[in-house]
Design a protein around this motif. Structure first.
Motif, PDB file in Angstrom:
ATOM      1  N   ALA A 143       4.326  -0.247  -9.166  1.00 13.27           N
ATOM      2  CA  ALA A 143       3.268   0.732  -9.422  1.00 13.27           C
ATOM      3  C   ALA A 143       1.894   0.061  -9.398  1.00 13.27           C
ATOM      4  N   ALA A 144       1.801  -1.126  -9.995  1.00 16.31           N
ATOM      5  CA  ALA A 144       0.531  -1.852  -9.999  1.00 16.31           C
ATOM      6  C   ALA A 144       0.122  -2.251  -8.599  1.00 16.31           C
ATOM      7  N   GLN A 145       1.059  -2.749  -7.812  1.00 11.72           N
ATOM      8  CA  GLN A 145       0.753  -3.144  -6.436  1.00 11.72           C
ATOM      9  C   GLN A 145       0.307  -1.942  -5.602  1.00 11.72           C
ATOM     10  N   GLU A 146       0.895  -0.792  -5.862  1.00 14.73           N
ATOM     11  CA  GLU A 146       0.532   0.411  -5.109  1.00 14.73           C
ATOM     12  C   GLU A 146      -0.907   0.834  -5.386  1.00 14.73           C
ATOM     13  N   VAL A 147      -1.319   0.832  -6.666  1.00 15.90           N
ATOM     14  CA  VAL A 147      -2.693   1.255  -6.953  1.00 15.90           C
ATOM     15  C   VAL A 147      -3.693   0.219  -6.458  1.00 15.90           C
ATOM     16  N   ILE A 148      -3.317  -1.045  -6.476  1.00 12.27           N
ATOM     17  CA  ILE A 148      -4.201  -2.081  -5.940  1.00 12.27           C
ATOM     18  C   ILE A 148      -4.381  -1.884  -4.445  1.00 12.27           C
ATOM     19  N   GLU A 149      -3.309  -1.571  -3.732  1.00 15.58           N
ATOM     20  CA  GLU A 149      -3.391  -1.360  -2.289  1.00 15.58           C
ATOM     21  C   GLU A 149      -4.251  -0.139  -1.965  1.00 15.58           C
TER      22      GLU A 149
END
Length: 302
Positions: free
Chosen positions: A106-112
């Protein structure tokens, strides 16, 4: 009282999270340690989990960030904060909560998502200089101004026994630095001393443009209802007290220290406690703790 509590909690959830906490971001997959792989009750959890510190610190961060002419030009020319200020607040809150408390994916998705948006934000500032939101130096500025303000908000409004020690302040800045680096920032401060030196070094580049002064006026008048405007006004006054003195001067904010100490901070403390009472135990924190408990148990069983 139950009706009042529910009403305030619903309004707070709608304003900050859009009404849907998206708990699946925090609850699954079971055992995932999260992007930052930090324990519950660590400095980052404590700072980012404190409503009054985060709201007042968030307003302070917006004012401080606005003093960088290139960062302000990007916001002024590309952001929809004037037409959809609540949406901007929700997206920022979701990014911070997801990268702190959410699963790794989830964190990687919002960063992307943010990285993709940054590639589209570029232009020319009123002073003729080009800017782009994915510039590593600008990313470092935005991040440092933000977390420095969050930290000051927490230290001002957390109960005295819960405030961070100097070593814990350093730990907080080190824990959140990887988020900025994942966005493309370079040379991110990882201690309070480094952050203080960084801000002092940036001082010659910072000044209030007409757009920055407009942002402050906009924030002071923000609110969709009378009740919301009162709460924002209290938190904005508290945020003014979190700014360095030179930043207040640049933004032409003149609020006597006696007023900040005897009126603004006590009012924000009472308001924050009312919001925390209405919210009750954080559902986001509970979901993240349950997810991470399995990771801790697995590690202890090895």
């Amino acid at each position: 009282m139950g009706w009042l509590r529910s009403r305030i909690a619903d309004e707070l959830k709608a304003t900050v999270h859009g009404g849907d906490l998206k708990l699946e971001r925090y609850a699954r997959p079971v055992g995932d340690p999260g992007l930052l792989a930090i324990a519950p009750d660590s400095p980052a959890w404590r700072v980012h989990g404190h409503p009054t510190g985060m709201l007042s610190g968030g307003f302070a961060a917006l004012m401080l960030q606005s003093l960088h002419p290139l960062a302000m030009a990007g916001v002024d020319q590309h952001s929809d904060f004037r037409t959809d200020p609540t949406g901007r607040l929700m997206r920022t809150a979701r990014f911070v909560t997801t990268t702190t408390f959410g699963s790794t994916q989830a964190a990687q998705e919002v960063i992307e998502v943010v990285r993709r948006i940054h590639t589209q934000v570029r232009g020319t500032a009123p002073d003729g200089r080009p800017y782009r939101a994915d510039d590593p130096e600008l990313l470092t500025w935005v991040h440092t101004a933000e977390v420095f303000s969050f930290l000051r908000g927490y230290q001002a409004f957390a109960a005295r026994r819960h405030r961070l020690t100097p070593a814990e302040c350093d730990t907080y800045l080190a824990q959140v630095a990887p988020v900025a680096e994942a966005l493309g920032a370079h040379d991110v401060p990882r201690s309070l001393a480094e952050a203080t030196r960084y801000l002092a070094g940036m001082r010659p580049q910072l000044h209030a443009t007409p757009a920055a002064l407009d942002v402050v006026r906009f924030l002071r008048a923000f609110g969709r209802t009378g009740r919301e405007r009162v709460v924002v006004g209290v938190l904005m006054n508290a945020a003014v007290g979190l700014l360095p003195g030179w930043a207040r001067s640049e933004l032409d904010i003149h609020r006597p220290v006696l007023v900040r100490a005897t009126i603004d901070r006590p009012l924000a403390t009472v308001t924050g406690r009312a919001l925390e009472w209405a919210r009750g135990p954080s559902e986001i924190h509970a979901a993240a703790r349950a997810r991470m408990a399995e990771s801790a148990r697995a590690a202890n069983s090895r």
